[in-house]
Design a protein around this motif. Structure first.
Motif, PDB file in Angstrom:
ATOM      1  N   UNK A 261      -4.990 -19.321  -2.295  1.00 58.51           N
ATOM      2  CA  UNK A 261      -4.150 -19.766  -3.188  1.00 58.51           C
ATOM      3  C   UNK A 261      -4.485 -18.391  -3.886  1.00 58.51           C
ATOM      4  N   UNK A 262      -6.107 -17.865  -4.181  1.00 56.57           N
ATOM      5  CA  UNK A 262      -6.739 -17.047  -4.408  1.00 56.57           C
ATOM      6  C   UNK A 262      -6.013 -15.358  -3.352  1.00 56.57           C
ATOM      7  N   UNK A 263      -5.740 -16.046  -1.921  1.00 60.11           N
ATOM      8  CA  UNK A 263      -5.661 -14.651  -1.295  1.00 60.11           C
ATOM      9  C   UNK A 263      -3.820 -14.545  -1.630  1.00 60.11           C
ATOM     10  N   UNK A 264      -3.590 -15.533  -1.378  1.00 55.75           N
ATOM     11  CA  UNK A 264      -1.839 -15.767  -2.186  1.00 55.75           C
ATOM     12  C   UNK A 264      -1.933 -13.883  -3.097  1.00 55.75           C
ATOM     13  N   UNK A 265      -2.770 -14.713  -4.258  1.00 57.27           N
ATOM     14  CA  UNK A 265      -2.951 -13.806  -5.936  1.00 57.27           C
ATOM     15  C   UNK A 265      -3.382 -12.403  -5.180  1.00 57.27           C
ATOM     16  N   UNK A 266      -4.603 -11.732  -4.179  1.00 56.04           N
ATOM     17  CA  UNK A 266      -4.367 -11.345  -4.133  1.00 56.04           C
ATOM     18  C   UNK A 266      -2.756  -9.683  -3.393  1.00 56.04           C
ATOM     19  N   UNK A 267      -2.943 -11.045  -2.383  1.00 56.71           N
ATOM     20  CA  UNK A 267      -2.038  -9.774  -1.081  1.00 56.71           C
ATOM     21  C   UNK A 267      -0.387  -9.001  -2.597  1.00 56.71           C
ATOM     22  N   UNK A 268      -0.508 -10.439  -3.499  1.00 54.28           N
ATOM     23  CA  UNK A 268       0.565  -9.821  -4.962  1.00 54.28           C
ATOM     24  C   UNK A 268      -0.163  -8.962  -5.404  1.00 54.28           C
ATOM     25  N   UNK A 269      -0.996  -8.694  -6.200  1.00 59.72           N
ATOM     26  CA  UNK A 269      -0.746  -7.804  -6.457  1.00 59.72           C
ATOM     27  C   UNK A 269      -0.798  -6.781  -5.921  1.00 59.72           C
ATOM     28  N   UNK A 270      -1.196  -6.128  -4.603  1.00 64.53           N
ATOM     29  CA  UNK A 270      -1.648  -5.336  -3.974  1.00 64.53           C
ATOM     30  C   UNK A 270      -2.747  -4.274  -3.490  1.00 64.53           C
ATOM     31  N   UNK A 271      -3.796  -5.372  -3.746  1.00 62.86           N
ATOM     32  CA  UNK A 271      -5.335  -5.289  -4.671  1.00 62.86           C
ATOM     33  C   UNK A 271      -5.487  -4.532  -2.370  1.00 62.86           C
ATOM     34  N   UNK A 272      -5.901  -3.134  -2.857  1.00 63.71           N
ATOM     35  CA  UNK A 272      -6.344  -2.418  -1.205  1.00 63.71           C
ATOM     36  C   UNK A 272      -5.065  -1.844  -0.588  1.00 63.71           C
ATOM     37  N   UNK A 273      -3.584  -2.342  -1.037  1.00 64.64           N
ATOM     38  CA  UNK A 273      -2.567  -2.389  -0.450  1.00 64.64           C
ATOM     39  C   UNK A 273      -1.101  -1.829  -1.266  1.00 64.64           C
ATOM     40  N   UNK A 274      -0.494  -0.617  -0.597  1.00 69.19           N
ATOM     41  CA  UNK A 274       0.993  -0.614  -1.819  1.00 69.19           C
ATOM     42  C   UNK A 274       1.885  -1.717  -0.728  1.00 69.19           C
ATOM     43  N   UNK A 275       2.313  -2.057  -1.877  1.00 72.94           N
ATOM     44  CA  UNK A 275       3.447  -2.968  -1.584  1.00 72.94           C
ATOM     45  C   UNK A 275       4.603  -2.682  -1.873  1.00 72.94           C
ATOM     46  N   UNK A 276       5.013  -1.358  -2.184  1.00 72.82           N
ATOM     47  CA  UNK A 276       5.862  -0.311  -2.445  1.00 72.82           C
ATOM     48  C   UNK A 276       6.801  -0.916  -1.091  1.00 72.82           C
ATOM     49  N   UNK A 277       7.869  -1.787  -1.280  1.00 73.87           N
ATOM     50  CA  UNK A 277       9.103  -2.095   0.025  1.00 73.87           C
ATOM     51  C   UNK A 277       9.235  -3.561   0.099  1.00 73.87           C
ATOM     52  N   UNK A 278       8.808  -3.490  -0.752  1.00 71.16           N
ATOM     53  CA  UNK A 278       8.022  -5.182   0.058  1.00 71.16           C
ATOM     54  C   UNK A 278       8.724  -6.130  -1.315  1.00 71.16           C
ATOM     55  N   UNK A 279       9.592  -6.732  -1.190  1.00 69.45           N
ATOM     56  CA  UNK A 279      10.598  -7.643  -2.027  1.00 69.45           C
ATOM     57  C   UNK A 279       9.784  -9.141  -2.088  1.00 69.45           C
ATOM     58  N   UNK A 280       9.085  -9.757  -2.732  1.00 68.12           N
ATOM     59  CA  UNK A 280       9.104 -11.178  -2.769  1.00 68.12           C
ATOM     60  C   UNK A 280      10.131 -12.068  -3.669  1.00 68.12           C
ATOM     61  N   UNK A 281      10.254 -12.724  -2.676  1.00 73.55           N
ATOM     62  CA  UNK A 281      11.347 -14.298  -3.400  1.00 73.55           C
ATOM     63  C   UNK A 281      10.396 -15.786  -3.177  1.00 73.55           C
ATOM     64  N   UNK A 282      10.313 -16.373  -3.210  1.00 73.19           N
ATOM     65  CA  UNK A 282       9.522 -17.728  -3.262  1.00 73.19           C
ATOM     66  C   UNK A 282      10.728 -19.048  -4.103  1.00 73.19           C
ATOM     67  N   UNK A 283      10.775 -20.074  -3.773  1.00 74.52           N
ATOM     68  CA  UNK A 283      11.834 -21.275  -4.339  1.00 74.52           C
ATOM     69  C   UNK A 283      10.874 -22.253  -3.218  1.00 74.52           C
ATOM     70  N   UNK A 284      10.567 -23.554  -4.102  1.00 75.80           N
ATOM     71  CA  UNK A 284      10.469 -24.119  -4.679  1.00 75.80           C
ATOM     72  C   UNK A 284      11.508 -25.581  -5.750  1.00 75.80           C
ATOM     73  N   UNK A 285      10.732 -26.591  -5.663  1.00 74.55           N
ATOM     74  CA  UNK A 285      11.776 -27.832  -5.494  1.00 74.55           C
ATOM     75  C   UNK A 285      11.353 -28.193  -6.927  1.00 74.55           C
TER      76      UNK A 285
END
Length: 418
Positions: A261-285
């Motif tokens: 979960x910590x790594x997922x938070x880091x990637x969503x924040x774009x730490x060290x990388x640029x998430x430009x053009x990456x659109x994150x969708x998620x689904x859950x019940x």
């Protein structure tokens, strides 16, 4: 006798190549027989497995000395005298090195004994080859869900399609969208439709793509998935069953889950990388089981409730599933009214069951017939809505765990279902 013994030992070594003691004994006999090069091969094999073996080093040293010494048959003769007598010169004693030259030995037997450890690659293989799809469906292909489509358009699609207006109004694209609701209501299909509207590639991420039994590998998988998405931009990265991938860290004692979960938070924040053009969708019940940090601003900060289809949507879904089947006089309006509370998956199952009834009767009679309302009436008598258990859980959450108001839309819908 020595030659017969050597042949016998050679056959034994070929039968049991891992028997180092037998191989070393054979190497000693080969040295004594003056067959140094053959002894070098066997001694080198023993040293590759046991580098500290003093006996193997001694045999290797003797073998190298024998291999460099001239054989008696090859000794030069003195032909200088005119008498024709051929006097053999004194054989030269082999020079035994005071210190063994391991580099020379490795170069001599390099082709015989391969390296113990190899990497197998000369360059960085790059991110893992996760599946990147190009979807052809659009939101117009999704039956019903008009309110969901409007909210998708306002909160996600319109700002993406109109960059000039987005800059004018200062609309940020940071953050992602979380789709939640009962199972079987088309959350995955909606995510694919969003990718189709944007003309973007699509990556479907499930728990199996992330979870790994080895420490640190799950975190590496999350990092590689985002790297693939960035290299495929524009890309919709869809995190399915987010409550499994991003479970509340307070509910688990597994350190591997917490660090994932910590790594997922880091990637969503774009730490060290640029998430430009990456659109994150998620689904859950079960959004109430998702770690709250994932729903903070800049991450999955937009939430959209995907409800079971209403009557008009149910009729549209039924027509879609019956479009390529041989049907006759099907009253989709009556069916839509009779299927209150059915999810999209339930409606697909209803059509499948009705088709199965007609197929089995055709098989029994030997005469093909059309699918009629009688088949649907029989299927309706056997099928019940599948979202009942989810609604019980959701009702408890809306009543007793909604102090922050984040499930107000869910509570409003549940009140209408009474």
């Amino acid at each position: 006798m020595d030659e017969r013994l050597i042949e016998s030992l050679s056959a034994a070594v070929r039968a049991a190549p891992a028997d180092l003691t037998l191989r070393l004994h054979l190497a000693g006999l080969l040295v004594d027989a003056g067959r140094g090069p053959e002894a070098v091969e066997h001694a080198a094999t023993v040293l590759a497995a046991e580098p500290g073996s003093l006996e193997a080093r001694d045999v290797m040293s003797r073998a190298m000395g024998t291999a460099s010494a001239p054989r008696p048959d090859d000794d030069p003769v003195d032909t200088a005298s005119g008498s024709g007598d051929q006097t053999a010169r004194e054989p030269r004693s082999p020079a035994v090195p005071t210190e063994f030259d391991w580099h020379a030995a490795e170069s001599d037997v390099g082709e015989t004994v391969g390296p113990m450890f190899v990497d197998g690659s000369t360059e960085d293989p790059g991110p893992a080859p996760y599946d990147v799809e190009l979807v052809g469906i659009r939101l117009a292909d999704v039956g019903g869900l008009s309110e969901v489509k409007k909210r998708l358009e306002a909160s996600f699609l319109a700002p993406l399609r109109n960059p000039e207006l987005r800059r004018l109004y200062g609309k940020s694209l940071r953050g992602g969208l979380l789709l939640y609701g009962p199972p079987g209501c088309g959350k995955t299909y909606l995510a694919k439709a969003v990718a189709g509207e944007l003309g973007a590639s699509f990556i479907h991420v499930s728990l199996a793509d992330v979870l790994d039994m080895y420490i640190g590998q799950s975190e590496r998988n999350v990092k590689e998935l985002f790297e693939v998405a960035r290299s495929s931009a524009p890309c919709v990265l869809f995190l399915d069953e987010l409550d499994a991938i991003g479970q509340k860290r307070s509910l688990t004692r597994n350190s591997g889950t917490r660090t994932t979960v910590n790594q997922l938070l880091t990637e969503l924040d774009g730490v060290g990388s640029d998430n430009e053009g990456v659109f994150v969708l998620a689904a859950t019940n079960h959004p109430w089981d998702v770690d709250p940090a994932l729903r903070r601003p800049g991450r999955l900060d937009r939430t959209l409730l995907v409800l079971p289809p209403d009557r008009e949507a149910r009729e549209a879904i039924l027509r879609t599933h019956l479009r390529d089947r041989p049907v006759e006089r099907i009253d989709t309006r009556r069916l839509a009214k009779a299927t209150e509370g059915f999810s999209g998956a339930d409606l697909a199952h209803l059509c499948e069951s009705a088709s199965e009834n007609a197929l089995m009767e055709s098989v029994g009679s030997g005469k093909v017939r059309m699918i009629g309302m009688a088949d649907f009436d029989q299927a309706l008598s056997e099928i019940r809505p599948s979202i009942g258990p989810w609604m019980e859980t959701a009702r408890n959450v809306a009543l007793y765990a909604n102090a922050s108001g984040e499930y107000d839309d869910l509570a409003k819908w549940l009140r209408k279902q009474r």
